[in-house]
Design an enzyme around this catalytic site. Structure first.
Site, PDB file in Angstrom:
ATOM      1  N   TYR A  49       0.818  -1.219   0.000  1.00 44.64           N
ATOM      2  CA  TYR A  49       0.000   0.000   0.000  1.00 44.64           C
ATOM      3  C   TYR A  49       0.852   1.269   0.000  1.00 44.64           C
ATOM      4  O   TYR A  49       0.343   2.346  -0.323  1.00 44.64           O
ATOM      5  CB  TYR A  49      -0.907   0.057   1.239  1.00 44.64           C
ATOM      6  CG  TYR A  49      -1.868  -1.078   1.420  1.00 44.64           C
ATOM      7  CD1 TYR A  49      -2.182  -1.952   0.379  1.00 44.64           C
ATOM      8  CD2 TYR A  49      -2.482  -1.278   2.655  1.00 44.64           C
ATOM      9  CE1 TYR A  49      -3.062  -2.997   0.579  1.00 44.64           C
ATOM     10  CE2 TYR A  49      -3.369  -2.319   2.853  1.00 44.64           C
ATOM     11  CZ  TYR A  49      -3.654  -3.177   1.817  1.00 44.64           C
ATOM     12  OH  TYR A  49      -4.527  -4.210   2.017  1.00 44.64           O
ATOM     13  N   PHE A 258     -11.475   8.456   4.685  1.00 42.58           N
ATOM     14  CA  PHE A 258     -10.691   9.539   5.271  1.00 42.58           C
ATOM     15  C   PHE A 258     -11.571  10.756   5.541  1.00 42.58           C
ATOM     16  O   PHE A 258     -11.085  11.805   5.943  1.00 42.58           O
ATOM     17  CB  PHE A 258      -9.524   9.919   4.348  1.00 42.58           C
ATOM     18  CG  PHE A 258      -8.474   8.831   4.226  1.00 42.58           C
ATOM     19  CD1 PHE A 258      -8.493   7.725   5.063  1.00 42.58           C
ATOM     20  CD2 PHE A 258      -7.479   8.921   3.278  1.00 42.58           C
ATOM     21  CE1 PHE A 258      -7.532   6.724   4.961  1.00 42.58           C
ATOM     22  CE2 PHE A 258      -6.509   7.925   3.168  1.00 42.58           C
ATOM     23  CZ  PHE A 258      -6.535   6.829   4.004  1.00 42.58           C
ATOM     24  N   ASN A 266     -18.800   4.987  10.697  1.00 37.99           N
ATOM     25  CA  ASN A 266     -18.337   3.600  10.618  1.00 37.99           C
ATOM     26  C   ASN A 266     -18.070   2.993  11.995  1.00 37.99           C
ATOM     27  O   ASN A 266     -18.061   1.773  12.147  1.00 37.99           O
ATOM     28  CB  ASN A 266     -17.074   3.512   9.753  1.00 37.99           C
ATOM     29  CG  ASN A 266     -17.367   3.738   8.281  1.00 37.99           C
ATOM     30  OD1 ASN A 266     -18.507   3.636   7.840  1.00 37.99           O
ATOM     31  ND2 ASN A 266     -16.345   4.060   7.511  1.00 37.99           N
ATOM     32  N   THR A 275     -32.880  -7.596  12.974  1.00 37.87           N
ATOM     33  CA  THR A 275     -33.901  -8.557  13.391  1.00 37.87           C
ATOM     34  C   THR A 275     -33.670  -9.889  12.678  1.00 37.87           C
ATOM     35  O   THR A 275     -32.929  -9.967  11.693  1.00 37.87           O
ATOM     36  CB  THR A 275     -35.307  -8.048  13.034  1.00 37.87           C
ATOM     37  OG1 THR A 275     -35.424  -7.987  11.592  1.00 37.87           O
ATOM     38  CG2 THR A 275     -35.564  -6.659  13.617  1.00 37.87           C
ATOM     39  N   GLU A 278     -34.612  -9.516   9.093  1.00 36.29           N
ATOM     40  CA  GLU A 278     -33.593  -8.794   8.314  1.00 36.29           C
ATOM     41  C   GLU A 278     -32.391  -9.690   8.021  1.00 36.29           C
ATOM     42  O   GLU A 278     -31.860  -9.689   6.904  1.00 36.29           O
ATOM     43  CB  GLU A 278     -33.159  -7.536   9.067  1.00 36.29           C
ATOM     44  CG  GLU A 278     -34.233  -6.458   9.088  1.00 36.29           C
ATOM     45  CD  GLU A 278     -33.996  -5.372  10.129  1.00 36.29           C
ATOM     46  OE1 GLU A 278     -34.662  -4.324  10.034  1.00 36.29           O
ATOM     47  OE2 GLU A 278     -33.160  -5.574  11.046  1.00 36.29           O
ATOM     48  N   ARG A 281     -33.342 -12.062   5.234  1.00 31.07           N
ATOM     49  CA  ARG A 281     -33.342 -11.410   3.917  1.00 31.07           C
ATOM     50  C   ARG A 281     -31.916 -11.208   3.403  1.00 31.07           C
ATOM     51  O   ARG A 281     -31.645 -11.399   2.216  1.00 31.07           O
ATOM     52  CB  ARG A 281     -34.076 -10.069   3.994  1.00 31.07           C
ATOM     53  CG  ARG A 281     -35.563 -10.196   4.264  1.00 31.07           C
ATOM     54  CD  ARG A 281     -36.236  -8.833   4.246  1.00 31.07           C
ATOM     55  NE  ARG A 281     -36.225  -8.257   2.908  1.00 31.07           N
ATOM     56  CZ  ARG A 281     -36.420  -6.958   2.651  1.00 31.07           C
ATOM     57  NH1 ARG A 281     -36.603  -6.101   3.645  1.00 31.07           N
ATOM     58  NH2 ARG A 281     -36.407  -6.514   1.415  1.00 31.07           N
TER      59      ARG A 281
END
Length: 314
Positions: A49, A258, A266, A275, A278, A281
């Site tokens: 990186y 950033f 986040n 739930t 949820e 799904r």
């Protein structure tokens, strides 16, 4: 759930990623310093990186300013690049990483890919001639030496399939602590998670939001209708729904932004849970891997197909 929430091994459940296109040192240094001030403690980098140095500068500045009492309050992950995935190059590669970070150790050192390249091959595009067979045993023995020398508090892997982990575990004297892989609602990794859990390996999710904006990323996660509907009904962002889902699987997660407002968002996925309906799904979302790793496949190289790279686990 917060930046300080940790696994049993002491790894913060949320980390800040630093893989960016065309990294520029000063913006990264500023973003990492701000993230420390906000509450992040886990920072994920890699030799590939080229963000190790600004992370180290930000960490030193955070200690000087009192944002943290010492470097020991931070958890730093870095990774061995493919061109150094050779027995005699692993320890020197980590020593270079530590010079970049201006640190005496990393908390976690990962084999970035189960791939070896000729020394010096750092930047894509790669050619068939760049790839050489990956000697997993030799590389892992050198990783274990990094741990024994105190240069890495823990060692692990990234982008390993169940089959490759099985091979590694057959000879490792120090088993991998972590397998960092792509995990998101569009690539849920149920089989790999179950395997890792049974072997005591912590799964760490990269690209939990689908890596939109990267050279290989996709809109598939953020644009998924199911996730958008759940987010709207709960008064959350799609990102928060994704991160909450990953968190509920027991995985660590690496998030990358950033932008300060997003950095805060986040972290802020506590105080609520999905739930059962949820979760059901989300479990039904059609699955497809986003980061295929095509650049590591060559008809003349060790991995001649994506099936070989991932051992059919795609």
């Amino acid at each position: 759930m917060g930046a300080g929430d940790k696994t049993a091994a002491g790894m913060p459940r949320i980390g800040m990623g630093t893989a960016v296109q065309g990294p520029k040192a000063d913006p990264i240094r500023r973003a990492v310093l701000r993230a420390i001030q906000i509450g992040y403690r886990h920072f994920d980098t890699a030799a590939h990186y080229e963000t190790e140095a600004p992370i180290g500068e930000a960490a030193a500045e955070a200690v000087r300013s009192g944002a943290v009492a010492s470097r020991d309050e931070l958890f730093i992950t870095s990774k061995l690049w493919c061109s150094d995935a050779h027995r005699d190059r692993v320890v020197p590669a980590l020593r270079q990483t530590l010079r970049n970070l201006q640190m005496e150790y990393v908390d976690l050192y990962l084999v970035h890919w189960p791939v070896s390249m000729k020394p010096g091959r750092f930047k894509a595009p790669f050619t068939a001639e760049d790839f050489v067979p990956f000697d997993m045993r030799a590389v892992w023995e050198a990783m274990e030496e990094c741990h024994r020398l105190g240069l890495a508090k823990a060692i692990g892997v990234a982008n390993f399939s169940c089959k490759k982990l099985e091979t590694l575990l057959s000879f490792a004297t120090i088993p991998p602590t972590v397998n960092q892989v792509e995990v998101n609602p569009v690539w849920q990794q149920r089989k790999l998670r179950e395997f890792c859990r049974g072997k005591g390996i912590q799964l760490c999710a990269y690209s939990p939001l689908g890596a939109k904006g990267t050279h290989w990323g996709s809109d598939a996660v953020m644009d998924a209708g199911v996730l958008q509907e759940i987010a709207a009904s709960r008064g959350k962002s799609v990102a928060q729904v994704c991160l909450r889902w990953v968190y509920e699987q027991g995985d660590c997660l690496i998030v990358k932004s950033f932008d300060e407002a997003r950095m805060r968002e986040n972290l802020d996925v506590d105080g609520w849970e999905l739930t059962e309906e949820e979760r059901r799904r989300i479990a039904e979302i059609p699955q497809r891997k986003i980061n295929l790793g095509k650049r590591y496949v060559s008809e003349h190289g060790p991995y001649k197909s994506l099936e070989e790279l991932w051992d059919g686990e795609i």
